[in-house]
Design a protein around this motif. Sequence first.
Motif, mmCIF file in Angstrom:
data_model
loop_
_atom_site.group_PDB
_atom_site.id
_atom_site.type_symbol
_atom_site.label_atom_id
_atom_site.label_comp_id
_atom_site.label_asym_id
_atom_site.label_seq_id
_atom_site.Cartn_x
_atom_site.Cartn_y
_atom_site.Cartn_z
ATOM 1 N N VAL A 57 0.832 -1.216 0.000
ATOM 2 C CA VAL A 57 0.000 0.000 0.000
ATOM 3 C C VAL A 57 0.862 1.259 0.000
ATOM 4 O O VAL A 57 0.396 2.341 0.361
ATOM 5 C CB VAL A 57 -0.975 0.011 1.199
ATOM 6 N N ALA A 63 -4.466 4.552 2.616
ATOM 7 C CA ALA A 63 -3.650 3.777 3.549
ATOM 8 C C ALA A 63 -2.845 4.705 4.454
ATOM 9 O O ALA A 63 -2.684 4.441 5.651
ATOM 10 C CB ALA A 63 -2.719 2.845 2.779
ATOM 11 N N GLU A 66 -5.105 6.014 7.135
ATOM 12 C CA GLU A 66 -5.358 4.974 8.144
ATOM 13 C C GLU A 66 -4.124 4.769 9.018
ATOM 14 O O GLU A 66 -4.224 4.646 10.247
ATOM 15 C CB GLU A 66 -5.732 3.653 7.473
ATOM 16 N N GLY A 67 -2.950 4.750 8.380
ATOM 17 C CA GLY A 67 -1.707 4.584 9.139
ATOM 18 C C GLY A 67 -1.480 5.715 10.112
ATOM 19 O O GLY A 67 -1.013 5.517 11.238
ATOM 20 N N THR A 131 0.035 -0.032 6.598
ATOM 21 C CA THR A 131 -0.451 1.348 6.517
ATOM 22 C C THR A 131 0.380 2.282 7.397
ATOM 23 O O THR A 131 0.618 3.436 7.031
ATOM 24 C CB THR A 131 -1.934 1.451 6.919
ATOM 25 N N TYR A 135 2.457 5.506 6.150
ATOM 26 C CA TYR A 135 2.373 6.830 6.781
ATOM 27 C C TYR A 135 3.760 7.363 7.116
ATOM 28 O O TYR A 135 4.086 8.527 6.811
ATOM 29 C CB TYR A 135 1.520 6.741 8.042
#
Length: 300
Positions: A57, A63, A66-67, A131, A135
């Motif tokens: 991802v 992603a 979300e991370g 994720t 990030y």
Amino acid sequence: MDGAKTHRNSEQNWKSDMMWMTRSSAAILLLVVSLYPAQSVLIYGQTAQDTQVANPVAGDPAAIREGSSLFRANCSPCHGLNAKGGGRGPDLTSARWTHGSSDAEIFRTISQGVTGTQMPANAFEDSEIWTIIAYLRSLAPSDHAKTTGDPVRGEKLFTGSAGCAACHMVKGHGGLLGPDLTRVGASRSATYLIESIRDPDKELSDGMLDPNNHYGLPLVYDTVTVVLKDGQKVTGIAKNEDTFSVQLMDTDQRLRFFLKSDVKDVVHERKSLMPAYTDQTISAAELQDLLAYLERLRGE
């Protein structure tokens, strides 16, 4: 003779069984690898993340969002809200990955933790870890000022005139009153180190709490003073404390134990026993030397 023949037949049967088990195990292994090539399934003590697996991802905006949420909820108490370092964890935007910088290696660090450090294993799903890595990869690197000092001169300051080794241990040598600095170069940014040297009360006065303690107790390096019934005061760092007793290390680095029923008061102060090293105490050039030495302390 019949006994010897029976023994040979048994040995042959055992070898045949072992060969069948070996072939079966190999077939199962091939099946698992073919079905789950990028999953962290345990296979004979290793995981798929021990190889150079790419993040599936990477660069995905959803992603990354979300991370970011997962990181703030689970990782920020140690690493800071923006991953730039916190009370326990290092700056994760500095591009200094002590335990491996590939996606697979970072995956393993998050999932399995790091033995001998405060980095624990985490029970995230594989997809969640990816994720978080996405990030971290999306973050802009920290704007670190280049350290221009001499680490040799810095070590002499640390062990000599600056008096740091009187309270801080490095690789088994030094004092016990302050934190062990054996890995400080791997776990702290230059900015954090400068603030800790120039203004050691800063993190304490900001109300930094122990992220691993569920009762809201302050980090252990605040100052504790036990006031005895005769008015005498014993000041140091609390090592253990409960409703009935307190154990502290005093400024002479002696362990002292007191029952609270035998003392007049136990006073916690949000300040550090470490003195502030101002420009008059350590010059700007000397601070750079000290930083150059501390940044080399990575636990190797």
